[in-house]
Design a protein around this motif. Structure first.
Motif, mmCIF file in Angstrom:
data_model
loop_
_atom_site.group_PDB
_atom_site.id
_atom_site.type_symbol
_atom_site.label_atom_id
_atom_site.label_comp_id
_atom_site.label_asym_id
_atom_site.label_seq_id
_atom_site.Cartn_x
_atom_site.Cartn_y
_atom_site.Cartn_z
ATOM 1 N N ASP A 214 11.000 -40.231 -28.585
ATOM 2 C CA ASP A 214 11.965 -41.342 -28.209
ATOM 3 C C ASP A 214 12.653 -41.048 -29.129
ATOM 4 O OD1 ASP A 214 10.806 -42.067 -25.673
ATOM 5 O OD2 ASP A 214 9.480 -43.370 -26.660
ATOM 6 N N ILE A 215 12.459 -40.922 -30.557
ATOM 7 C CA ILE A 215 13.475 -41.226 -31.795
ATOM 8 C C ILE A 215 14.614 -40.372 -31.548
ATOM 9 C CG2 ILE A 215 12.380 -39.578 -33.139
ATOM 10 C CD1 ILE A 215 12.551 -41.617 -35.568
ATOM 11 N N LEU A 216 14.517 -39.184 -30.909
ATOM 12 C CA LEU A 216 15.695 -38.298 -30.619
ATOM 13 C C LEU A 216 16.852 -38.821 -29.735
ATOM 14 C CD1 LEU A 216 13.602 -34.884 -30.853
ATOM 15 C CD2 LEU A 216 14.891 -35.794 -32.770
ATOM 16 N N PHE A 217 16.475 -39.702 -28.949
ATOM 17 C CA PHE A 217 17.330 -40.091 -27.809
ATOM 18 C C PHE A 217 17.791 -41.429 -28.188
ATOM 19 C CE2 PHE A 217 14.550 -36.688 -26.737
ATOM 20 C CZ PHE A 217 15.292 -35.781 -25.959
ATOM 21 N N HIS A 218 18.736 -41.815 -27.037
ATOM 22 C CA HIS A 218 19.478 -43.045 -27.124
ATOM 23 C C HIS A 218 18.624 -44.067 -26.553
ATOM 24 C CE1 HIS A 218 22.330 -46.305 -25.937
ATOM 25 N NE2 HIS A 218 23.301 -45.731 -26.992
ATOM 26 N N ASP A 219 18.136 -43.939 -25.589
ATOM 27 C CA ASP A 219 17.132 -44.855 -24.924
ATOM 28 C C ASP A 219 15.632 -44.543 -24.953
ATOM 29 O OD1 ASP A 219 19.463 -45.881 -23.946
ATOM 30 O OD2 ASP A 219 19.329 -45.087 -22.020
ATOM 31 N N PRO A 220 14.942 -45.349 -25.527
ATOM 32 C CA PRO A 220 15.179 -46.676 -25.816
ATOM 33 C C PRO A 220 15.660 -46.904 -27.267
ATOM 34 C CG PRO A 220 12.824 -46.263 -25.936
ATOM 35 C CD PRO A 220 13.266 -44.866 -25.528
ATOM 36 N N ALA A 221 15.603 -46.160 -28.185
ATOM 37 C CA ALA A 221 15.356 -46.169 -29.655
ATOM 38 C C ALA A 221 16.725 -46.941 -29.917
ATOM 39 C CB ALA A 221 15.433 -45.034 -30.080
ATOM 40 N N VAL A 222 17.860 -46.578 -29.620
ATOM 41 C CA VAL A 222 19.155 -47.048 -30.216
ATOM 42 C C VAL A 222 19.581 -48.370 -29.628
ATOM 43 C CG1 VAL A 222 21.719 -46.584 -30.479
ATOM 44 C CG2 VAL A 222 20.243 -44.693 -30.545
ATOM 45 N N SER A 433 29.369 -34.594 -47.558
ATOM 46 C CA SER A 433 30.133 -35.304 -46.538
ATOM 47 C C SER A 433 30.660 -34.556 -45.381
ATOM 48 C CB SER A 433 31.388 -35.968 -47.285
ATOM 49 O OG SER A 433 32.340 -35.011 -47.502
ATOM 50 N N GLY A 434 30.810 -34.865 -44.149
ATOM 51 C CA GLY A 434 31.279 -34.268 -42.912
ATOM 52 C C GLY A 434 32.462 -34.940 -42.147
ATOM 53 N N THR A 435 33.131 -34.316 -41.324
ATOM 54 C CA THR A 435 33.882 -34.832 -40.298
ATOM 55 C C THR A 435 33.271 -35.006 -39.015
ATOM 56 O OG1 THR A 435 34.848 -32.663 -39.759
ATOM 57 C CG2 THR A 435 36.138 -33.427 -41.602
ATOM 58 N N PHE A 436 32.485 -35.977 -39.022
ATOM 59 C CA PHE A 436 31.577 -36.263 -37.929
ATOM 60 C C PHE A 436 32.389 -37.091 -36.775
ATOM 61 C CE2 PHE A 436 28.716 -36.089 -41.580
ATOM 62 C CZ PHE A 436 27.838 -35.306 -40.999
ATOM 63 N N GLY A 437 31.884 -36.743 -35.457
ATOM 64 C CA GLY A 437 32.763 -37.322 -34.364
ATOM 65 C C GLY A 437 31.602 -38.458 -34.090
ATOM 66 N N THR A 438 30.594 -38.758 -34.667
ATOM 67 C CA THR A 438 29.591 -39.775 -34.088
ATOM 68 C C THR A 438 29.377 -40.726 -35.501
ATOM 69 O OG1 THR A 438 27.380 -40.031 -33.338
ATOM 70 C CG2 THR A 438 27.633 -38.275 -34.642
ATOM 71 N N SER A 439 29.033 -41.832 -35.197
ATOM 72 C CA SER A 439 28.650 -42.915 -36.316
ATOM 73 C C SER A 439 27.280 -42.914 -36.414
ATOM 74 C CB SER A 439 29.104 -44.336 -35.838
ATOM 75 O OG SER A 439 28.716 -44.758 -34.616
ATOM 76 N N TYR A 440 26.403 -42.207 -35.680
ATOM 77 C CA TYR A 440 24.895 -42.159 -35.961
ATOM 78 C C TYR A 440 24.664 -40.833 -36.856
ATOM 79 C CZ TYR A 440 24.862 -45.683 -32.202
ATOM 80 O OH TYR A 440 24.992 -46.820 -31.511
ATOM 81 N N ILE A 441 24.557 -41.413 -37.909
ATOM 82 C CA ILE A 441 24.054 -40.125 -38.985
ATOM 83 C C ILE A 441 23.015 -40.677 -39.819
ATOM 84 C CG2 ILE A 441 24.911 -38.914 -40.951
ATOM 85 C CD1 ILE A 441 26.496 -38.537 -38.448
ATOM 86 N N PHE A 442 21.980 -39.679 -39.923
ATOM 87 C CA PHE A 442 20.831 -39.898 -40.727
ATOM 88 C C PHE A 442 20.627 -39.244 -42.121
ATOM 89 C CE2 PHE A 442 19.923 -40.190 -35.910
ATOM 90 C CZ PHE A 442 20.294 -41.623 -35.721
ATOM 91 N N PRO A 443 20.814 -39.855 -43.210
ATOM 92 C CA PRO A 443 20.922 -39.131 -44.468
ATOM 93 C C PRO A 443 19.418 -38.632 -45.021
ATOM 94 C CG PRO A 443 21.086 -41.798 -44.853
ATOM 95 C CD PRO A 443 20.996 -41.370 -43.339
ATOM 96 N N GLY A 482 23.298 -35.786 -37.660
ATOM 97 C CA GLY A 482 24.016 -36.563 -36.801
ATOM 98 C C GLY A 482 23.966 -36.645 -35.202
ATOM 99 N N ARG A 483 23.583 -37.455 -34.686
ATOM 100 C CA ARG A 483 23.514 -37.639 -33.193
ATOM 101 C C ARG A 483 24.506 -37.994 -32.492
ATOM 102 N NH1 ARG A 483 22.093 -36.638 -29.558
ATOM 103 N NH2 ARG A 483 20.203 -37.577 -28.522
ATOM 104 N N TRP A 484 25.151 -37.257 -31.548
ATOM 105 C CA TRP A 484 26.397 -37.594 -30.801
ATOM 106 C C TRP A 484 25.729 -37.826 -29.404
ATOM 107 C CZ3 TRP A 484 31.835 -34.890 -31.686
ATOM 108 C CH2 TRP A 484 32.601 -35.683 -31.198
ATOM 109 N N TYR A 485 25.162 -39.067 -29.437
ATOM 110 C CA TYR A 485 24.701 -39.410 -27.912
ATOM 111 C C TYR A 485 25.429 -39.327 -26.734
ATOM 112 C CZ TYR A 485 21.010 -41.403 -31.059
ATOM 113 O OH TYR A 485 20.024 -41.567 -32.120
ATOM 114 N N GLU A 486 26.747 -39.755 -26.972
ATOM 115 C CA GLU A 486 27.706 -39.274 -25.866
ATOM 116 C C GLU A 486 27.789 -37.990 -25.147
ATOM 117 O OE1 GLU A 486 28.476 -43.054 -28.317
ATOM 118 O OE2 GLU A 486 28.339 -40.761 -28.552
#
Length: 490
Positions: A214-222, A433-443, A482-486
């Motif tokens: 579940d941790i890899l996906f938007h629902d239900p985690a995020v 650093s990176g030019t990410f298109g998502t705000s969900y980044i895990f360091p 980074g995870r780009w759920y969209e």
């Protein structure tokens, strides 16, 4: 409506009591359990034999729960599959399942075991919680009858769910969660028709729960974190370590930091499947973690956490993950790039040929920038900077953007991205650093021996993952995951 004066005073008093009872911190526990397994999960057993196996595991969990309570723990998480194991068929898992009611029924199995269908496992877990005055989180199997009027009803006439349950300190069932993102091997279980967003409140914070993949996906985690604003996530898991980027402690600690919550992760211990790595993680880093490949022993972690981390003065600052990377020019040309594979994903790599410098590597819209200085670089060790911007399609489909500095398995560049657990080269400084298109980044920062680096790195508000004083041990990986759920497929 006009309230009487006594009613107003009573309300004020009740609110004062609630505030006084609310705790600013609490002691949490997780137990990494070496599961006692069935000799052959392909052969059906009787309900009596199934219960005998489950009782052996619950005997071990009982000891861990008591030990945690004696150390003041208010809640303990035990692993996924921790009571009966794994690799069952639909038929062979059935004797291990119980009908788990909706928590709204207000049920304490320990004191009222006959209210519903026989549920000896729920009864025993409830009694463990009640006798030790501790919240107990466990993973068991739920069965629900269905009929032909339901077009999704399985041919055997019932649903079977991978299920987390939570019993409070009085033994009452307060939460039931059916795992939504089953792993590809979990053919013994059914998917719930919709994702469940399960939360419950305590005097020491608001909790949410989900399981393993579940941790890899938007629902239900995020949703639990971003919309429902839980303080702590409970995470039973049976996680197979997948270096270099997805070992258990590495990724779970990073997810807690990226999402800004407490995270209680209880893994199983099994050497043949490379399962280990449990932890108690806070938004600003791990509080306690355990990684053991030497023995099959279980391990208990107990540590204090903030009940409401978002209100803590040490809560991490907001991060714009692409701010710095999009504001600078590329550090280096791309003429020495090459391809390599990490967990089935084709990365673009560039080698760090000098002991210090600035490098950039790009793939699609993602450019990863690294500034670094090594300490006594070992001649037989090669490090690369890698970028991946694409859809992961093996064992689940999900869109990733990843920047990673990692050690290759050997001096042969074809081994870059393969699992490696030891290193001898230290870094004095790094900035990724990176030019990410998502705000969900895990360091992530992972050190030799598959160990975490609490307090040895920081994330800046402009999206840089940095260390200015080096790390205590040589580095395996430094990663912005980074995870780009969209961009996930429907």
């Amino acid at each position: 409506m006009v309230y009487s004066q006594p009613h107003v005073y009573a309300t004020i008093f009740a609110l004062s009591v609630l505030k006084a009872c609310a705790l600013d911190s609490y002691i949490a526990a997780v137990y990494e359990h070496s599961v006692i397994l069935s000799e052959d999960t392909k052969i059906p057993v009787s309900p009596e034999d199934a219960l005998m196996l489950m009782n052996k595991n619950m005997d071990v969990l009982k000891g861990a729960i008591k030990a945690a309570a004696l150390q003041g723990a208010r809640i303990i998480v035990t692993p996924e599959d921790g009571i009966y194991g794994w690799v069952f068929t639909r038929e062979t898992i059935y004797p291990y399942l119980e009908d788990i009611p909706d928590p709204q029924v207000n049920w304490i199995p320990c004191t009222d075991p006959d209210r519903f269908a026989p549920a000896p496992v729920q009864e025993r877990l409830s009694c463990m919680a009640r006798s030790n005055a501790i919240y107990v989180v466990a993973n068991i199997g739920d069965k629900k009858p269905c009929n032909s009027s339901d077009p999704k009803c399985p041919s055997d006439g019932h649903y079977q769910y991978n299920t987390d349950v939570v019993f409070d300190s009085e033994g009452k069932l307060v939460a039931r969660y059916h795992k939504y993102n089953l792993f590809v091997t979990e053919t013994q279980f059914d998917y719930p028709k919709e994702p469940e967003f399960v939360t419950f409140n305590t005097s020491f914070g608001k909790f949410g729960i989900f399981t393993c993949a579940d941790i890899l996906f938007h629902d239900p985690a995020v949703v639990l974190v971003s919309k429902l604003q839980v303080d702590t996530v409970l995470f039973p898991t049976a996680w197979v370590n997948t270096l270099p980027l997805l070992s258990a402690s590495q990724f779970h600690s990073a997810w807690a930091m990226g999402m800004g919550i407490n995270f209680l992760s209880a893994n199983t211990r099994n050497s043949s499947l490379d399962m280990t790595g449990s932890g108690i993680y806070a938004p600003n880093g791990p509080r306690a973690f355990h990684y053991n490949t030497e023995t099959e022993n279980g391990h208990l972690l107990v540590v204090e956490l903030s009940s409401h981390p978002r209100l803590s003065p040490t809560y991490p600052i907001a991060v714009n993950w692409s701010s710095y990377a999009t504001s600078i020019k590329r550090f280096s040309p791309d003429d020495r790039n090459f391809s390599g594979v990490i967990y089935f994903d084709k990365f673009t790599f560039t080698e760090l040929t000098k002991p210090e410098g600035n490098r950039t590597v790009c793939q699609k819209d993602l450019c990863c920038h690294l500034s670094y200085r090594m300490v006594e670089k070992q001649e037989d060790e090669v490090y690369v900077l890698g970028a991946f911007d694409g859809l992961h399609v093996v064992e689940g489909e999900y869109y990733l953007q990843i920047c990673t500095l990692l050690k290759c398995k050997s001096t042969n560049l074809k081994t870059c991205g393969q699992p490696v657990a030891t290193a001898h080269t230290s870094f004095d400084t790094f900035s990724l650093s990176g030019t990410f298109g998502t705000s969900y980044i895990f360091p992530e920062v992972l050190l030799t021996g598959v160990q975490l680096a609490p307090g040895e790195f920081q994330v800046l508000s402009d999206g840089r993952l940095i260390s200015q004083n080096g790390t205590s041990k040589p580095i395996l990986t430094v990663t912005l995951f980074g995870r780009w759920y969209e961009k996930d497929p429907p």
